[in-house]
Write a protein that holds these residues in place. Structure first.
Motif, PDB file in Angstrom:
ATOM      1  N   ALA A  56       0.871  -1.218   0.121  1.00 17.19           N
ATOM      2  CA  ALA A  56      -0.193  -0.098   0.112  1.00 17.19           C
ATOM      3  C   ALA A  56       0.958   1.316  -0.171  1.00 17.19           C
ATOM      4  O   ALA A  56       0.688   2.193  -0.819  1.00 17.19           O
ATOM      5  CB  ALA A  56      -0.859   0.128   1.166  1.00 17.19           C
ATOM      6  N   ARG A  57       1.975   1.367   0.775  1.00 15.28           N
ATOM      7  CA  ARG A  57       2.817   2.515   0.902  1.00 15.28           C
ATOM      8  C   ARG A  57       3.497   2.455  -0.473  1.00 15.28           C
ATOM      9  O   ARG A  57       3.879   3.764  -0.817  1.00 15.28           O
ATOM     10  CB  ARG A  57       3.738   2.466   2.140  1.00 15.28           C
ATOM     11  CG  ARG A  57       2.910   2.431   3.353  1.00 15.28           C
ATOM     12  CD  ARG A  57       4.090   2.147   4.459  1.00 15.28           C
ATOM     13  NE  ARG A  57       3.295   2.451   5.908  1.00 15.28           N
ATOM     14  CZ  ARG A  57       3.044   3.626   6.432  1.00 15.28           C
ATOM     15  NH1 ARG A  57       3.473   4.861   5.764  1.00 15.28           N
ATOM     16  NH2 ARG A  57       2.434   3.733   7.408  1.00 15.28           N
ATOM     17  N   GLY A  58       3.885   1.465  -1.207  1.00 18.10           N
ATOM     18  CA  GLY A  58       4.810   1.697  -2.172  1.00 18.10           C
ATOM     19  C   GLY A  58       3.733   2.065  -3.387  1.00 18.10           C
ATOM     20  O   GLY A  58       4.361   2.996  -4.276  1.00 18.10           O
ATOM     21  N   LEU A  59       2.576   1.552  -3.419  1.00 14.42           N
ATOM     22  CA  LEU A  59       1.500   2.337  -4.582  1.00 14.42           C
ATOM     23  C   LEU A  59       1.302   3.613  -4.322  1.00 14.42           C
ATOM     24  O   LEU A  59       1.276   4.607  -5.132  1.00 14.42           O
ATOM     25  CB  LEU A  59       0.223   1.331  -4.336  1.00 14.42           C
ATOM     26  CG  LEU A  59      -0.834   1.687  -5.475  1.00 14.42           C
ATOM     27  CD1 LEU A  59      -0.443   1.778  -6.783  1.00 14.42           C
ATOM     28  CD2 LEU A  59      -1.964   1.065  -5.189  1.00 14.42           C
ATOM     29  N   ASN A 128      -8.475  10.069  -4.692  1.00 12.82           N
ATOM     30  CA  ASN A 128      -8.169  10.663  -3.225  1.00 12.82           C
ATOM     31  C   ASN A 128      -8.812   9.710  -2.064  1.00 12.82           C
ATOM     32  O   ASN A 128      -8.173   9.411  -0.897  1.00 12.82           O
ATOM     33  CB  ASN A 128      -8.575  12.016  -3.042  1.00 12.82           C
ATOM     34  CG  ASN A 128      -7.682  12.815  -3.829  1.00 12.82           C
ATOM     35  OD1 ASN A 128      -6.558  12.659  -4.198  1.00 12.82           O
ATOM     36  ND2 ASN A 128      -8.391  14.082  -4.545  1.00 12.82           N
ATOM     37  N   PRO A 129      -9.779   9.460  -2.114  1.00  7.93           N
ATOM     38  CA  PRO A 129     -10.548   8.421  -1.045  1.00  7.93           C
ATOM     39  C   PRO A 129      -9.615   7.331  -0.950  1.00  7.93           C
ATOM     40  O   PRO A 129      -9.511   6.738   0.105  1.00  7.93           O
ATOM     41  CB  PRO A 129     -11.984   8.292  -1.319  1.00  7.93           C
ATOM     42  CG  PRO A 129     -12.548   9.520  -2.237  1.00  7.93           C
ATOM     43  CD  PRO A 129     -11.079   9.786  -3.084  1.00  7.93           C
ATOM     44  N   LEU A 130      -9.315   6.592  -1.855  1.00  6.79           N
ATOM     45  CA  LEU A 130      -8.390   5.492  -1.983  1.00  6.79           C
ATOM     46  C   LEU A 130      -7.128   5.891  -1.395  1.00  6.79           C
ATOM     47  O   LEU A 130      -6.516   4.943  -0.295  1.00  6.79           O
ATOM     48  CB  LEU A 130      -8.146   4.705  -3.458  1.00  6.79           C
ATOM     49  CG  LEU A 130      -7.294   3.605  -3.403  1.00  6.79           C
ATOM     50  CD1 LEU A 130      -7.755   2.424  -2.621  1.00  6.79           C
ATOM     51  CD2 LEU A 130      -7.029   3.114  -4.841  1.00  6.79           C
ATOM     52  N   LEU A 134      -5.485   3.941   1.862  1.00 12.31           N
ATOM     53  CA  LEU A 134      -4.139   3.218   1.847  1.00 12.31           C
ATOM     54  C   LEU A 134      -3.386   3.888   3.033  1.00 12.31           C
ATOM     55  O   LEU A 134      -2.598   3.132   3.743  1.00 12.31           O
ATOM     56  CB  LEU A 134      -3.759   3.123   0.746  1.00 12.31           C
ATOM     57  CG  LEU A 134      -4.195   2.612  -0.650  1.00 12.31           C
ATOM     58  CD1 LEU A 134      -3.625   2.748  -1.779  1.00 12.31           C
ATOM     59  CD2 LEU A 134      -4.271   0.975  -0.115  1.00 12.31           C
ATOM     60  N   SER A 135      -3.520   5.067   3.108  1.00 12.49           N
ATOM     61  CA  SER A 135      -2.471   5.713   4.301  1.00 12.49           C
ATOM     62  C   SER A 135      -2.992   5.213   5.553  1.00 12.49           C
ATOM     63  O   SER A 135      -1.924   5.267   6.787  1.00 12.49           O
ATOM     64  CB  SER A 135      -2.750   7.368   4.109  1.00 12.49           C
ATOM     65  OG  SER A 135      -2.350   7.873   2.999  1.00 12.49           O
ATOM     66  N   VAL A 249       8.266   4.033   2.365  1.00 12.53           N
ATOM     67  CA  VAL A 249       8.440   2.574   2.666  1.00 12.53           C
ATOM     68  C   VAL A 249       9.831   2.406   3.229  1.00 12.53           C
ATOM     69  O   VAL A 249      10.256   1.513   3.631  1.00 12.53           O
ATOM     70  CB  VAL A 249       8.542   1.837   1.089  1.00 12.53           C
ATOM     71  CG1 VAL A 249       7.192   1.956   0.558  1.00 12.53           C
ATOM     72  CG2 VAL A 249       9.527   2.610   0.055  1.00 12.53           C
ATOM     73  N   LEU A 250      10.283   3.656   3.534  1.00 11.98           N
ATOM     74  CA  LEU A 250      11.884   3.501   4.068  1.00 11.98           C
ATOM     75  C   LEU A 250      11.808   2.580   5.315  1.00 11.98           C
ATOM     76  O   LEU A 250      13.018   2.161   5.445  1.00 11.98           O
ATOM     77  CB  LEU A 250      12.211   5.002   4.354  1.00 11.98           C
ATOM     78  CG  LEU A 250      13.661   5.301   4.727  1.00 11.98           C
ATOM     79  CD1 LEU A 250      14.604   4.799   3.170  1.00 11.98           C
ATOM     80  CD2 LEU A 250      14.028   6.532   4.827  1.00 11.98           C
ATOM     81  N   ARG A 251      10.981   2.734   6.244  1.00 17.24           N
ATOM     82  CA  ARG A 251      11.109   1.880   7.521  1.00 17.24           C
ATOM     83  C   ARG A 251      11.028   0.267   7.075  1.00 17.24           C
ATOM     84  O   ARG A 251      11.498  -0.603   7.958  1.00 17.24           O
ATOM     85  CB  ARG A 251      10.277   2.306   8.724  1.00 17.24           C
ATOM     86  CG  ARG A 251       8.835   2.026   8.400  1.00 17.24           C
ATOM     87  CD  ARG A 251       8.129   2.584   9.353  1.00 17.24           C
ATOM     88  NE  ARG A 251       6.739   2.298   9.382  1.00 17.24           N
ATOM     89  CZ  ARG A 251       6.016   1.550   9.942  1.00 17.24           C
ATOM     90  NH1 ARG A 251       6.580   0.771  10.643  1.00 17.24           N
ATOM     91  NH2 ARG A 251       4.568   1.290   9.695  1.00 17.24           N
ATOM     92  N   HIS A 252      10.599   0.062   5.942  1.00 16.91           N
ATOM     93  CA  HIS A 252      10.482  -1.311   5.534  1.00 16.91           C
ATOM     94  C   HIS A 252      11.676  -1.875   4.627  1.00 16.91           C
ATOM     95  O   HIS A 252      11.633  -2.998   4.293  1.00 16.91           O
ATOM     96  CB  HIS A 252       9.367  -1.553   4.724  1.00 16.91           C
ATOM     97  CG  HIS A 252       7.917  -1.142   5.801  1.00 16.91           C
ATOM     98  ND1 HIS A 252       7.551  -2.056   6.689  1.00 16.91           N
ATOM     99  CD2 HIS A 252       7.221  -0.068   5.519  1.00 16.91           C
ATOM    100  CE1 HIS A 252       6.241  -1.325   7.168  1.00 16.91           C
ATOM    101  NE2 HIS A 252       6.091  -0.212   6.290  1.00 16.91           N
TER     102      HIS A 252
END
Length: 492
Positions: A56-59, A128-130, A134-135, A249-252
């Motif tokens: 989700a964060r990558g997208l 925007n709702p998506l 995802l956030s 995604v940095l922390r992953h």
């Protein structure tokens, strides 16, 4: 800047919903190409994401780049990311509004749990709702992913479609092609662990003073050290704030890999790849925040040759949405040598039909959903070179085989010379400024085209004293010193 409007029609908005087995991320598709031809709403995947929060964060990072304009920050229209199914992975791609940052999220087979991924390319709706949903996504509870409509919905849909109209600048389209060509010349220059990647990226300045030159980084033990000088082994990092999308995604991150061309002391593009569980997120940066990829000129040689155009048609028939294209294999199938296959792939890249993955050091097949010939039709230098050729402005002083040439453009006469390795140089201001670093100038390009045309005529009429279409007359306005060659193109 020339632009048109692209209409993207979706059956319904993409959404993150609760389902009986957990949550469902439904990404709706617009029209695209598949092995079965054009489809209104192709379906590429249904199954589970093994790391849903990271995916989700990558997208979101890819969507961030699509909505961003890193130079002259005004709010542009955002083009929804492109998704390609390559059989063993899903690739999500976008380009920034300023044309200087290319983003791609590769969800590999290890990141997918379900049926085999389909083949094809289309846009996916990221509204925007998506983005907000995802956030807020946390934890790693099972997340079902559907790319494309439900099969039942395809036959029963009778409600209104969701349509987005977005600007599609020509420089944006050319940027996709140029980024691919630039990436093909990259090698991996450094690799950092996940922990070192976090430390390094968070230490970078958030902005770059416009009066200063680009930032450079050089490997130093387990990390990268910033420097203001292009020392040996350094990688250019122009506009470090353009890496901000990686923070999603940095922390992953399990690793950071940095790619670039062989350094020559001048500003250059670079690629920054975050390695994630079952995924990779890559940002490719132009050599300057104020300089998009569209003007780099890396595709002009391939566009200027009829041979590459014919080869590209042949090679395109052999492509089948492969995740990794092997030029040697294509050479064996087509009967062409590897050099011609690579030139054909470069030309296909200008039509959005192949991309380049620096991690695999290989091309991959995709079909961007836009007019494949538009990037070529609206390339200013290519159009100018063809105009010069049609006007008969090119005189091959050394003949079709090589040597010096003259090009009259307006009231000025330019000299084009060829080095021992086949590189052309010119006496124009463009060449004085860039020295070939941004592709050939229009005069050198016109000379290259004229020579190919002359050689083709010689081959077609080997017994003729003067090749068809070649005039040995002295062009008006050119001194006797430069009028001993052949004039190519129309009359002047």
């Amino acid at each position: 800047m020339t632009r048109s409007v692209q209409a993207l029609a979706y059956a319904r908005p993409s959404a993150l919903e609760s389902a009986g087995s957990g949550r469902l991320l439904g990404l709706e598709t617009a029209g695209g190409l598949t092995p079965h031809g054009a489809e209104a709403h192709p379906r590429f995947f249904t199954g589970f994401l093994t790391s849903p929060q990271i995916a989700a964060r990558g997208l979101l990072a890819v969507a961030d780049v699509a909505a961003a304009r890193y130079h002259q920050r005004i709010r542009p229209g955002s083009l929804d990311p492109v998704v390609t199914g390559n059989g063993d992975r899903l690739r999500f791609e976008s380009f920034s509004g300023c044309g200087g940052v290319y983003a791609r999220l590769d969800v590999l087979s290890a990141g997918l749990d379900g049926a085999e991924t389909g083949h094809g390319t289309t846009n996916v709706d990221v509204n925007n709702p998506l983005r907000e949903a995802l956030s807020r996504l946390t934890g790693d509870d099972p997340l079902h992913l559907r790319v494309g409509p439900e099969e039942l919905a395809v036959t029963t849909l009778d409600g209104p479609v969701v349509e987005k109209k977005v600007p599609l600048p020509d420089r944006w389209l050319r940027g996709f092609a140029e980024a691919q060509v630039a990436s093909a010349g990259f090698d991996m220059r450094a690799e950092l662990s996940g922990a070192e990647a976090v430390r390094f990226l968070r230490s970078l300045p958030r902005s770059q003073a416009r009066s200063r030159g680009p930032l450079w980084v050089v490997p130093s033990g387990p990390t990268l050290r910033p420097t203001t000088r292009p020392v040996a082994g350094a990688v250019c990092l122009a506009g470090p704030d353009r890496l901000i999308a990686l923070e999603r995604v940095l922390r992953h991150a399990t690793a950071l890999r940095v790619y670039g061309p062989v350094p020559d002391g001048r500003p250059a593009p670079s690629a920054w790849e975050i390695v994630l569980p079952g995924m990779r997120l890559t940002l490719t940066l132009s050599p300057d925040p104020a300089r998009g990829f569209s003007g780099e000129g890396g595709v002009l040689e391939a566009l200027a040759t009829a041979e590459a155009a014919e080869d590209a048609e042949l090679i395109s028939v052999l492509l089948a949405w492969e995740p990794r294209i092997d030029p040697a294999d294509l050479a064996a199938q087509s009967g062409l040598d590897v050099a011609r296959v690579r030139a054909a792939l470069t030309r296909l890249g200008t039509a959005g039909r192949v991309g380049y993955d620096v991690a695999d050091a290989a091309y991959f097949h995709r079909e961007l959903p836009y007019d494949a010939d538009r990037a070529e039709r609206h390339n200013p230098r290519l159009l100018s070179a063809r105009a010069l050729l049609a006007e008969g402005a090119v005189t091959l002083d050394g003949g079709p085989g090589g040597g010096p040439a003259s090009v009259r453009s307006g009231e000025r006469l330019y000299r084009v010379r060829e080095s021992a390795d086949g590189r052309l140089s010119c006496t124009c201001a463009w060449w004085a400024k860039y020295a070939g670093r941004r592709g050939p100038c229009k005069h050198a390009l016109a000379v290259r085209m004229a020579r190919r045309e002359a050689r083709a005529d010689e081959t077609a009429s080997p017994s003729a004293g003067t090749p068809a279409g070649i005039s040995a007359e002295t062009p008006a306005g050119i001194s006797a010193e430069t009028s001993t060659g052949t004039s190519v193109g129309g009359t002047r």
